[in-house]
Write a protein that holds these residues in place. Sequence first.
Motif, short mmCIF file in Angstrom:
data_model
loop_
_atom_site.label_atom_id
_atom_site.label_comp_id
_atom_site.label_asym_id
_atom_site.label_seq_id
_atom_site.Cartn_x
_atom_site.Cartn_y
_atom_site.Cartn_z
N VAL A 82 0.84 -1.53 -0.39
CA VAL A 82 -0.41 0.48 0.14
C VAL A 82 1.00 0.78 -0.17
O VAL A 82 0.50 1.86 -0.97
N ALA A 83 1.83 1.27 0.35
CA ALA A 83 3.02 2.03 0.02
C ALA A 83 3.93 2.56 -1.11
O ALA A 83 3.37 3.73 -1.19
N GLN A 84 3.71 1.69 -1.57
CA GLN A 84 4.39 2.02 -3.13
C GLN A 84 2.84 2.13 -3.81
O GLN A 84 3.37 3.00 -4.42
N ALA A 85 1.36 1.54 -3.65
CA ALA A 85 1.05 2.22 -4.28
C ALA A 85 0.51 3.26 -4.67
O ALA A 85 -0.10 4.08 -5.40
N GLY A 86 0.37 3.88 -2.94
CA GLY A 86 0.28 5.22 -2.73
C GLY A 86 1.16 6.35 -2.73
O GLY A 86 1.17 7.54 -3.67
N LEU A 87 2.45 5.74 -2.95
CA LEU A 87 3.78 6.48 -3.73
C LEU A 87 3.49 7.49 -4.69
O LEU A 87 3.16 7.63 -5.57
N ALA A 88 3.04 5.92 -5.56
CA ALA A 88 2.24 5.78 -7.07
C ALA A 88 1.88 6.73 -7.75
O ALA A 88 1.79 7.33 -8.50
N ALA A 89 0.43 7.02 -6.64
CA ALA A 89 -0.93 7.68 -6.73
C ALA A 89 0.03 9.15 -6.30
O ALA A 89 -1.26 9.73 -6.41
#
Length: 103
Positions: A82-89
């Motif tokens: 989720v942290a990686q998905a958030g950074l990507a978004a």
Amino acid sequence: MAEMLRPLLPRVRLRVGVTGHRPGPKLPPESMATIRQTADRILAAIAASARDVIAASKSGLVDNSIELVVVSALAEGADRIVAQAGLAAEFSLEAVFPFSRSE
């Protein structure tokens, strides 16, 4: 006059916390893509809803920009996905650690 006050208006900041739990062995590699796609979809929906609320608010009491933040302990598995998905978004990331920085 209103433009002079704009820098003084509070900015909306929405924080999304994440924590995961996985008893037993690690997440199977074949499940990672599905989990990431789900996280991407949920974060996109949260961002869109938050932006809609800000856009619909014509009160002038807040800055019309919004800061989206993922809060995670960055543990292996769901926390990192989720942290990686958030950074990507384009969410910011706040990491919560159980020890002081020096440890």
